[in-house]
Design an enzyme around this catalytic site. Structure first.
Site, PDB file in Angstrom:
ATOM      1  N   ASP A 161      -2.585  51.019  43.139  1.00 49.85           N
ATOM      2  CA  ASP A 161      -3.950  51.540  43.030  1.00 49.85           C
ATOM      3  C   ASP A 161      -4.043  52.942  42.421  1.00 49.85           C
ATOM      4  O   ASP A 161      -5.109  53.358  41.999  1.00 49.85           O
ATOM      5  CB  ASP A 161      -4.670  51.501  44.381  1.00 49.85           C
ATOM      6  N   ASN A 396       8.413  50.335  47.153  1.00 49.07           N
ATOM      7  CA  ASN A 396       7.241  50.360  48.025  1.00 49.07           C
ATOM      8  C   ASN A 396       6.563  49.007  47.976  1.00 49.07           C
ATOM      9  O   ASN A 396       6.144  48.541  46.918  1.00 49.07           O
ATOM     10  CB  ASN A 396       6.236  51.420  47.567  1.00 49.07           C
ATOM     11  N   GLU A 397       6.490  48.385  49.134  1.00 47.61           N
ATOM     12  CA  GLU A 397       5.765  47.131  49.306  1.00 47.61           C
ATOM     13  C   GLU A 397       6.111  46.058  48.275  1.00 47.61           C
ATOM     14  O   GLU A 397       5.228  45.546  47.584  1.00 47.61           O
ATOM     15  CB  GLU A 397       4.250  47.388  49.332  1.00 47.61           C
ATOM     16  N   ASN A 461       4.302  50.223  56.300  1.00 50.94           N
ATOM     17  CA  ASN A 461       2.974  50.589  55.807  1.00 50.94           C
ATOM     18  C   ASN A 461       1.997  49.610  56.452  1.00 50.94           C
ATOM     19  O   ASN A 461       2.066  48.406  56.170  1.00 50.94           O
ATOM     20  CB  ASN A 461       2.887  50.420  54.286  1.00 50.94           C
ATOM     21  N   TYR A 463      -2.167  48.882  57.996  1.00 49.38           N
ATOM     22  CA  TYR A 463      -3.571  49.326  57.973  1.00 49.38           C
ATOM     23  C   TYR A 463      -4.396  48.630  59.053  1.00 49.38           C
ATOM     24  O   TYR A 463      -5.494  48.148  58.787  1.00 49.38           O
ATOM     25  CB  TYR A 463      -4.139  49.119  56.566  1.00 49.38           C
ATOM     26  N   TYR A 467      -7.751  47.703  56.572  1.00 50.54           N
ATOM     27  CA  TYR A 467      -7.792  46.422  55.856  1.00 50.54           C
ATOM     28  C   TYR A 467      -7.773  45.249  56.836  1.00 50.54           C
ATOM     29  O   TYR A 467      -8.216  44.155  56.504  1.00 50.54           O
ATOM     30  CB  TYR A 467      -6.620  46.300  54.886  1.00 50.54           C
ATOM     31  N   GLU A 499       2.902  54.505  56.078  1.00 49.23           N
ATOM     32  CA  GLU A 499       1.489  54.522  55.659  1.00 49.23           C
ATOM     33  C   GLU A 499       0.625  54.011  56.790  1.00 49.23           C
ATOM     34  O   GLU A 499       0.953  52.997  57.423  1.00 49.23           O
ATOM     35  CB  GLU A 499       1.252  53.634  54.426  1.00 49.23           C
ATOM     36  N   TRP A 544      -1.326  58.066  55.362  1.00 48.48           N
ATOM     37  CA  TRP A 544      -1.761  57.801  53.996  1.00 48.48           C
ATOM     38  C   TRP A 544      -3.198  58.273  53.872  1.00 48.48           C
ATOM     39  O   TRP A 544      -4.054  57.710  54.502  1.00 48.48           O
ATOM     40  CB  TRP A 544      -1.660  56.314  53.663  1.00 48.48           C
ATOM     41  N   LYS A 564      -8.384  58.082  51.133  1.00 46.31           N
ATOM     42  CA  LYS A 564      -7.713  58.121  52.436  1.00 46.31           C
ATOM     43  C   LYS A 564      -7.100  59.487  52.717  1.00 46.31           C
ATOM     44  O   LYS A 564      -6.419  59.676  53.723  1.00 46.31           O
ATOM     45  CB  LYS A 564      -6.654  57.024  52.518  1.00 46.31           C
TER      46      LYS A 564
HETATM   47  C1  GCB Z   1      -0.801  50.608  50.225  1.00 46.60           C
HETATM   48  C2  GCB Z   1      -0.056  51.178  49.079  1.00 46.60           C
HETATM   49  C3  GCB Z   1      -0.689  52.462  48.563  1.00 46.60           C
HETATM   50  C4  GCB Z   1      -2.199  52.324  48.522  1.00 46.60           C
HETATM   51  C5  GCB Z   1      -2.687  52.059  49.930  1.00 46.60           C
HETATM   52  C6  GCB Z   1      -4.204  51.902  50.005  1.00 46.60           C
HETATM   53  O1  GCB Z   1      -0.303  49.815  50.972  1.00 46.60           O
HETATM   54  O2  GCB Z   1       1.298  51.384  49.351  1.00 46.60           O
HETATM   55  O3  GCB Z   1      -0.164  52.737  47.300  1.00 46.60           O
HETATM   56  O4  GCB Z   1      -2.813  53.443  47.996  1.00 46.60           O
HETATM   57  O5  GCB Z   1      -2.097  50.892  50.410  1.00 46.60           O
HETATM   58  O6  GCB Z   1      -4.881  52.883  50.237  1.00 46.60           O
HETATM   59  O7  GCB Z   1      -4.672  50.788  49.817  1.00 46.60           O
END
Ligand code: GCB
Length: 586
Positions: A161, A396-397, A461, A463, A467, A499, A544, A564
């Site tokens: 992103d 990463n991911e 990572n 959320y 999310y 994250e 994050w 974020k």
């Molecule tokens: C993630 C990614 C990061 C994004 C973040 C987001 O998992 O590693 O690069 O910026 O989510 O804010 O969606």
């Protein structure tokens, strides 16, 4: 790879400034002789991304040319002269006085070419660098894949992103070294009771057998040793009685000076060890917590360009929150950043640009793998002597189209097998090059367990409450706790949440709170830190993100920003920054 320095013998000329610039969408520049000078140029700052410097360039990712005329001091005659670029995104070709010197693939890492025999000493020299940043499946990070990751449209077509800023992002320097020069220095430190140990390996550029010496100063000590180079190599090993160790709380640095018959080089050295034991990461034998952030190199106008005042300010702001660590998400940061991390005492998880690796397009996997291995080589060559760098992060991911597979499903999934092979090889390669640091990659929820087996530390990572279960913080925190406990039971390794975060529009408030308000972000972060505080196996919490940053456009990114950050893009604190202080300053 040594950072260029000016001293009694070596010279360095920083070419930062305003260069001539011209885009070349049809890729005709070389044919038209632009390596000798541009026909219709406009000004551009180096270092700096081109995207925010001129309005029409925001989404331009094709080929572009940078040209500058410079004089090289007569006093450099007789030495070897190199042109070094700190970072150019993504593919760069260097020309000197019309001669093509060499190319480099991949952003965020330095490259240098010797230009001695192309120099004009009696007049000025034309330096031209072409840079191109097209998004391709064969590049790392990748773009324009046939397999879009997100159900929502986004532009440009990245697999990540953050905005794919383009251009010369770090200083271009000329430097000179003597004919027989110190080509590389590698330092490995250890601890033996109150004493420090140091092993230094020095390589010359030729197989010369010359004499030299080494001196370590700092603390109460001045230690000297003789160096006898055989076939261009010398090694010294010694003990520093009652050493001052480097840590995040006491970032003590010694000066190591190497002198040969012709050359001279000085390096900062921090004596420390890093290891994992059960649920803990041990720095100098004692448990360390990694409190801090995932970040980006990102700012208004400069884009991903090195911005020294911003760099110093960001360290000051991170310290203000009480942070002591960060991950160089999602690519290596500037060398100047790493030097500051050594000096300020930050624990760095150092990441290659392998964001969102995918394993379905067979025709490209092997190419990406080669690029990743090369990025690991270049990163370790550049950062191996920084005491702040304690962990390498190889991705990463990385992802498969099907997440959360049962063990038997995962066994039969071809993408899972390919991903495991890919990641295992990257981690193996990293350990071979540097057995003294920890190795990991950052996982997203549902990552196949077989991929994580080789990690020293489990980096998650997640959320929950954004999310997943967005708006339902209480429920989300229960799920977070369950997932963390399950991960610990599976791995019995320290866990860092690399994250967790919530987009927040600075100045938006709500009572009761709702997603996007400052109150929601503050409670989200408080909730996560409270859960983590009761878990011994949590070795770190990295929010994050440190600051809002430019993102590709999508329905998820208001105004082309990922919001974020606990600071805005211009570095004003949101409420959440104060919550971090509550937890971390004490
Ligand atoms: C993630 C990614 C990061 C994004 C973040 C987001 O998992 O590693 O690069 O910026 O989510 O804010 O969606």
């Amino acid at each position: 790879m040594l950072y260029p320095q000016q001293n009694l013998i070596r010279n360095k000329l920083d070419l930062s400034g305003v260069w001539d610039f011209q885009i070349d969408p049809d890729q005709m520049g070389e044919q038209k002789g632009w390596q000798n000078g541009l026909v219709d140029s406009r000004p551009i700052a180096v270092p700096g991304s081109w995207n925010e410097q001129h309005e029409d360039l925001y989404n331009y990712l094709g080929l572009a040319w940078y040209v500058k005329s410079i004089y090289i001091p007569q006093g450099w005659r007789g030495q070897r002269v190199f042109l070094r670029v700190g970072s150019a995104c993504y593919f760069a070709t260097v020309y000197v006085n019309g001669n093509k010197i060499g190319s480099h693939e991949g952003g965020h890492l330095p490259f240098a070419f010797e230009i001695t025999d192309k120099i004009r000493w009696d007049t000025d020299n034309v330096i031209a660098i072409s840079v191109e940043n097209e998004l391709k499946p064969t590049r790392v990070p990748s773009g324009n894949m046939n397999t879009p990751l997100l159900p929502v449209a986004s532009f440009p077509h990245t697999t990540y992103d953050f905005f794919p800023f383009a251009g010369i992002h770090r200083p271009v320097v000329l430097y000179s070294v003597p004919q027989t020069n110190i080509d590389d220095v590698a330092v490995v430190t250890g601890i033996d009771g109150a004493d420090g140990t140091l092993k230094v390996t020095i390589r010359l550029n030729t197989a010369a057998s010359v004499q030299g010496s080494l001196q370590l100063t700092g603390g109460d000590a001045t230690i000297t040793a003789k160096l006898a180079f055989q076939d261009g190599l010398a090694e010294a090993q010694f003990t520093i009685p009652n050493a001052k160790f480097w840590s995040d709380k006491t970032p003590y640095l010694y000066d190591l000076t190497i002198q040969t018959e012709q050359d001279h080089y000085t390096l900062k050295v921090g004596i420390r060890t890093i290891a994992v034991q059960d649920s803990q990461i041990l720095l100098n034998g004692k448990p360390a917590k990694f409190n801090g952030f995932g970040r980006h190199e990102d700012f208004i106008a400069s884009g991903k360009g090195l911005n020294l005042p911003l760099l110093v300010k960001d360290y000051q702001l991170m310290r203000w929150t009480g942070a002591n660590s960060y991950r160089t998400s999602h690519y290596p940061y500037s060398e100047e950043e790493m030097q500051l991390a050594d000096r300020e005492g930050f624990l760095i998880i150092d990441e290659i640009p392998a964001v969102s690796l995918q394993f379905e397009d067979d025709e490209n996997i092997a190419i990406r793998h080669r690029v990743c291995l090369h990025q690991i080589d270049e990163l370790i060559a550049r950062d191996k002597n920084h005491p702040s760098v304690v962990m390498w992060c190889v991705a990463n991911e990385p992802m498969t189209p099907r997440l959360n597979l049962s063990p038997s499903e995962a066994l039969n999934d071809p993408a899972v097998a390919k991903g495991k092979d890919f990641l295992d090889k990257l981690m193996h390669h990293t350990r071979e090059l540097d057995p003294t640091r920890l190795v990991t990659f950052a996982t997203l929820g549902g990552t196949p367990t077989s991929w994580v087996e080789q990690c020293d530390v489990v980096c998650m990572n997640r959320y929950w409450g954004w999310y997943v279960m967005g708006g339902e913080l209480d429920k989300a925190l229960v799920s977070l706790e369950e997932e963390l406990d399950a991960a610990w039971e599976t791995w019995c390794k320290p866990i860092i949440m690399t994250e967790f975060g919530a987009d927040t529009l600075a100045g938006m408030h709500g009572q009761p709170n709702a997603m996007w308000t400052e109150e929601y972000q503050a409670e989200y972060i408080r909730g996560h830190l409270t859960v983590a505080a009761c878990k011994d196996y949590i070795a770190g919490m990295q929010v994050w993100n440190f600051a809002d940053f430019a993102a590709v456009q999508s329905t998820m990114r208001v105004g082309g920003l990922n919001m974020k950050g606990v600071f805005t893009r211009i570095r004003t604190p949101k409420m959440a920054a104060h919550v971090l202080r509550e937890f971390w300053i004490k």
